[in-house]
Design a protein around this motif. Structure first.
Motif, short mmCIF file in Angstrom:
data_model
loop_
_atom_site.label_atom_id
_atom_site.label_comp_id
_atom_site.label_asym_id
_atom_site.label_seq_id
_atom_site.Cartn_x
_atom_site.Cartn_y
_atom_site.Cartn_z
N UNK A 102 0.84 -1.20 0.00
CA UNK A 102 0.00 0.00 0.00
C UNK A 102 0.87 1.25 0.00
N UNK A 103 1.92 1.26 0.80
CA UNK A 103 2.82 2.42 0.85
C UNK A 103 3.53 2.65 -0.48
N UNK A 104 3.88 1.57 -1.16
CA UNK A 104 4.58 1.66 -2.45
C UNK A 104 3.76 2.44 -3.47
N UNK A 105 2.43 2.28 -3.43
CA UNK A 105 1.55 2.93 -4.40
C UNK A 105 0.65 3.99 -3.75
N UNK A 106 1.08 4.52 -2.65
CA UNK A 106 0.30 5.51 -1.90
C UNK A 106 -0.13 6.66 -2.80
N UNK A 107 -1.41 7.02 -2.69
CA UNK A 107 -1.94 8.12 -3.48
C UNK A 107 -2.39 7.73 -4.86
N UNK A 108 -2.06 6.53 -5.30
CA UNK A 108 -2.46 6.09 -6.64
C UNK A 108 -3.04 4.68 -6.64
N UNK A 109 -3.35 4.17 -5.46
CA UNK A 109 -3.96 2.85 -5.29
C UNK A 109 -5.42 3.06 -4.89
N UNK A 110 -6.35 2.59 -5.73
CA UNK A 110 -7.76 2.88 -5.56
C UNK A 110 -8.56 1.58 -5.60
N UNK A 111 -9.64 1.53 -4.82
CA UNK A 111 -10.50 0.35 -4.74
C UNK A 111 -11.96 0.76 -4.85
N UNK A 112 -12.79 -0.18 -5.26
CA UNK A 112 -14.24 0.00 -5.18
C UNK A 112 -14.76 -1.06 -4.22
N UNK A 113 -15.63 -0.60 -3.30
CA UNK A 113 -16.16 -1.48 -2.26
C UNK A 113 -17.69 -1.43 -2.31
N UNK A 114 -18.37 -2.58 -2.18
CA UNK A 114 -19.83 -2.62 -2.32
C UNK A 114 -20.59 -2.27 -1.05
N UNK A 122 -15.23 -4.89 4.71
CA UNK A 122 -15.04 -6.34 4.59
C UNK A 122 -16.06 -7.00 3.69
N UNK A 123 -16.41 -8.25 4.04
CA UNK A 123 -17.25 -9.09 3.18
C UNK A 123 -18.71 -9.10 3.62
N UNK A 124 -19.55 -9.73 2.81
CA UNK A 124 -20.98 -9.92 3.08
C UNK A 124 -21.71 -8.59 3.32
N UNK A 148 -8.09 -1.75 6.24
CA UNK A 148 -9.03 -2.28 5.26
C UNK A 148 -10.26 -1.39 5.11
N UNK A 149 -10.53 -0.95 3.87
CA UNK A 149 -11.72 -0.18 3.51
C UNK A 149 -11.88 1.10 4.32
N UNK A 150 -10.78 1.79 4.59
CA UNK A 150 -10.85 3.02 5.38
C UNK A 150 -10.19 4.23 4.70
N UNK A 151 -9.81 4.13 3.46
CA UNK A 151 -9.13 5.24 2.80
C UNK A 151 -10.07 6.38 2.44
N UNK A 152 -9.47 7.49 2.01
CA UNK A 152 -10.21 8.69 1.61
C UNK A 152 -11.25 8.33 0.55
N UNK A 153 -12.48 8.75 0.75
CA UNK A 153 -13.58 8.46 -0.17
C UNK A 153 -13.51 9.40 -1.37
N UNK A 154 -13.51 8.81 -2.57
CA UNK A 154 -13.44 9.57 -3.81
C UNK A 154 -14.81 9.71 -4.49
N UNK A 155 -15.73 8.82 -4.14
CA UNK A 155 -17.07 8.89 -4.72
C UNK A 155 -17.94 7.77 -4.19
N UNK A 156 -19.27 8.01 -4.18
CA UNK A 156 -20.21 7.00 -3.72
C UNK A 156 -21.45 7.01 -4.60
N UNK A 157 -22.12 5.87 -4.66
CA UNK A 157 -23.41 5.74 -5.33
C UNK A 157 -24.36 5.06 -4.36
N UNK A 158 -25.58 5.58 -4.28
CA UNK A 158 -26.57 5.10 -3.32
C UNK A 158 -27.66 4.31 -4.06
N UNK A 159 -28.06 3.18 -3.45
CA UNK A 159 -29.09 2.31 -4.00
C UNK A 159 -30.09 2.03 -2.87
#
Length: 193
Positions: A102-114, A122-124, A148-159
């Motif tokens: 994570x540190x190696x790619x800090x600032x350019x590592x991005x994830x999408x979480x459901x 996490x899961x489920x 895990x799943x705690x980084x700066x939020x870049x965008x969200x979609x609500x359902x």
């Protein structure tokens, strides 16, 4: 060129949404950006086959071949680094990454979480949101940090969560929003980079 490396584990539907948006919206001409590689930790990944069929550079690195997370992450970085990535996008990559990676790619590592982070890390996530009696669920694109799943939020979609929803039905509605959200957040990032 702004190179984007996408990491996947399974079907790769978010990866497909990203690749198709890049082509449709001309990310190469607009921002000098392209998907330079798709890497999976599973050789049987349907997303990997899709990427290969479209001529994208692909690689497989099975986490089962390594004695530790650190050894796997080091080998994964060795596959990523030759692409000199501007962004490393996790798109259903089902591995917890080490703090060093994570540190190696800090600032350019991005994830999408459901889920709508910070709720339901996490899961489920869909089952948990329904069982908690939530009125809404969704998806979050965020920067990856060592937590895990705690980084700066870049965008969200609500359902909305509908009466009688099952985790699978909710997951399908959330996934359709993920396919819109992730490319739009990446495009916004590229436009400002």
């Amino acid at each position: 060129m702004k190179n984007i490396v996408i990491l996947i584990s399974g079907g790769g539907s978010n990866m497909r949404a990203l690749v198709e948006a890049a082509q449709r919206e001309g990310w190469d001409k607009r921002w000098g950006a392209r998907v330079s590689a798709v890497i999976s930790n599973r050789a049987d990944s349907a997303g990997l086959a899709w990427a290969q069929a479209r001529g994208l550079t692909t690689a497989v690195l099975s986490h089962r071949d390594f004695a530790s997370r650190e050894a796997f992450d080091e080998a994964l970085a060795a596959l990523i680094d030759p692409h000199q990535p501007t962004l490393v996008l996790l798109a259903g990559f089902m591995r917890i990454l080490t703090p060093g990676f994570v540190a190696r790619y800090a600032g350019r590592l991005v994830n999408i979480h459901p889920s709508l982070l910070p709720a339901f890390t996490g899961l489920d996530t869909h089952r948990r949101a329904i069982e908690a009696g939530c009125a809404v669920a969704g998806a979050t694109v965020h920067q990856v940090t060592a937590e895990l799943d705690h980084g700066h939020i870049l965008g969200q979609a609500v359902v909305p969560i509908l009466p009688g929803d099952t985790p699978d039905a909710l997951a399908a509605r959330v996934l359709s929003q993920e396919h819109r959200l992730y490319p739009s957040v990446v495009a916004r990032w590229l436009a400002g980079a």
